[in-house]
Scaffold this active site. Structure first.
Site, short mmCIF file in Angstrom:
data_model
loop_
_atom_site.label_atom_id
_atom_site.label_comp_id
_atom_site.label_asym_id
_atom_site.label_seq_id
_atom_site.Cartn_x
_atom_site.Cartn_y
_atom_site.Cartn_z
N HIS A 1 3.31 59.65 64.82
CA HIS A 1 3.85 58.84 63.63
C HIS A 1 5.12 58.36 63.64
CE1 HIS A 1 1.26 58.05 60.24
NE2 HIS A 1 2.16 58.02 59.34
N ARG B 1 5.55 54.87 64.78
CA ARG B 1 4.83 54.10 63.44
C ARG B 1 5.97 53.83 62.52
NH1 ARG B 1 0.21 52.41 60.39
NH2 ARG B 1 0.12 53.10 58.57
#
Length: 299
Positions: free
Chosen positions: A245, A248
C-alpha cells in the site's frame, strides 16, 4: 428470527445484491456477530427485529471500554448500519434503530509515502541476475506506476493486460472494473519477465492466466508479496516500514504533487468516493508549504 439466521441472510444479501468480495462479507459478518454476542449475553430476549438505539449505544460504549481503536469502532458501526438497512430493505423491521447511531470522529493520519529517490533505491536493490528478480522488479514497478492494491496485483491476469495500448483492466473492490495506464518502466520490466522468465516456467493447472507466479508455477500470495517487499527494503538500507500500500500511496501522492486532476487520480485508484482521494490534497498542501518555506524565506 435468530441472530444466526439473519447474519447468514445478510451475507447472501451482500454477495448477491452488493457484489462484495468474500473478504468484505466475512468482515461484515464478524462485526455483526460481535453485536449478536453482546445482545445474547446482555439482552437474550431481544431478537434482531426488536433491537433499539438504546441497545446499540450500550454496545458501542462497551467497544470504547475495551480500548478498541476509533477506526475499528467506525468500521463496526458501519457494518451495523448496513445490517439494519438490510433488515429494513427486507421489511423485517419498520424503523432503522441505527439511524441515529454515531461513529467516533476519526483522526485521519496521512499515509506513509516514499520519495522518488527511495523508490529508485528499492528498485535498484532487486537482484536482476536471479529469475525472481525480474518478476519482483516488474511487480514493484506496477504497484508504483499503476497504484494497484496487493489483491489486484496477485489476481492480475494476462487477459487483463493490453500491451498494445499500455493499459490494465483491473477488477477492484466490489468487482468494479477500471482501466489503469501502466508506466513505461513498468511495461519494460513486465515484458522482460513475461518473455524471458514466465514463458519458460512450468505452470500449475488453473494458474495459466495469472501474471505473477511463484517457483511452483502458481499465483503469488499476499504474504509472499509483503515478504518480498520487506526483504528488498532491508537490502536497500531503508529504515522504513514499507508495504504494498505504501507504493499505492506514493503513486497517488506524486501524481497530486505533480498537478494531476483529482478526478483522474480517483479513477486510477478505483476510489468510489472523491472524498477518499481528497486525503492526498492534504499531502499536496504540505508539499506546497515546504516549497513556500524553501523558496520564500521569512514569509
Amino acid at each position: 428470527m435468530s441472530w444466526e439466521k439473519e447474519i447468514k441472510a445478510f451475507g447472501y444479501y451482500l454477495k448477491i445484491e452488493r457484489s462484495l468480495s468474500e473478504n468484505s462479507i466475512l468482515a461484515y459478518r464478524q462485526d455483526i456477530q460481535k453485536l449478536a454476542n453482546f445482545m445474547e449475553k446482555n439482552f437474550p430476549e431481544v431478537l434482531p427485529e426488536r433491537v433499539q438505539l438504546y441497545h446499540l449505544r450500550q454496545f458501542v460504549n462497551l467497544l470504547g471500554e475495551f480500548s478498541i481503536s476509533e477506526f475499528s469502532q467506525a468500521r463496526i458501526i458501519s457494518g451495523i448500519k448496513a445490517f439494519f438497512k438490510f433488515m429494513l430493505y427486507e421489511d423485517k423491521i419498520e424503523e432503522n434503530p441505527s439511524d441515529l447511531l454515531e461513529a467516533p470522529k476519526l483522526t485521519r493520519t496521512l499515509p506513509d509515502t516514499l520519495s522518488y529517490a527511495e523508490i529508485e533505491e528499492i528498485f535498484e536493490a532487486i537482484p536482476l541476475g536471479e529469475p525472481e528478480g525480474h518478476r519482483n522488479r516488474a511487480m514493484l514497478e506496477m504497484l508504483y506506476s499503476s497504484g494497484l492494491r496487493v489483491s489486484e496485483l496477485i489476481n492480475l491476469k494476462l487477459s487483463q493486460y493490453f500491451d498494445d495500448i499500455g493499459f490494465l483492466r483491473i477488477l477492484g473492490k466490489g468487482n468494479k472494473e477500471r482501466l489503469v495506464p501502466i508506466g513505461k518502466s513498468a511495461t519494460k520490466y513486465l515484458s522482460i519477465y513475461l518473455k524471458e522468465i514466465r514463458a519458460h516456467q512450468v505452470i500449475a493447472k488453473g494458474h495459466e492466466d495469472y501474471v505473477f507466479l511463484n517457483r511452483r508455477g502458481k499465483k503469488l500470495s499476499r504474504v509472499m508479496v509483503f515478504l518480498i517487499i520487506k526483504k528488498t527494503v532491508e537490502k536497500a538500507g531503508l529504515h522504513k516500514k514499507v508495504s504494498p500500500h505504501t507504493f499505492r500511496h506514493s503513486f497517488a501522492t506524486h501524481l497530486v504533487e505533480g498537478g494531476a486532476d483529482l478526478r483522474a487520480v480517483q479513477e486510477m485508484l478505483g476510489h468510489e468516493s472523491i472524498t477518499t482521494t481528497e486525503i492526498y490534497t492534504h499531502l499536496d498542501r504540505d508539499y506546497l508549504r515546504q516549497v513556500l518555506d524553501d523558496f520564500l524565506p521569512g514569509k
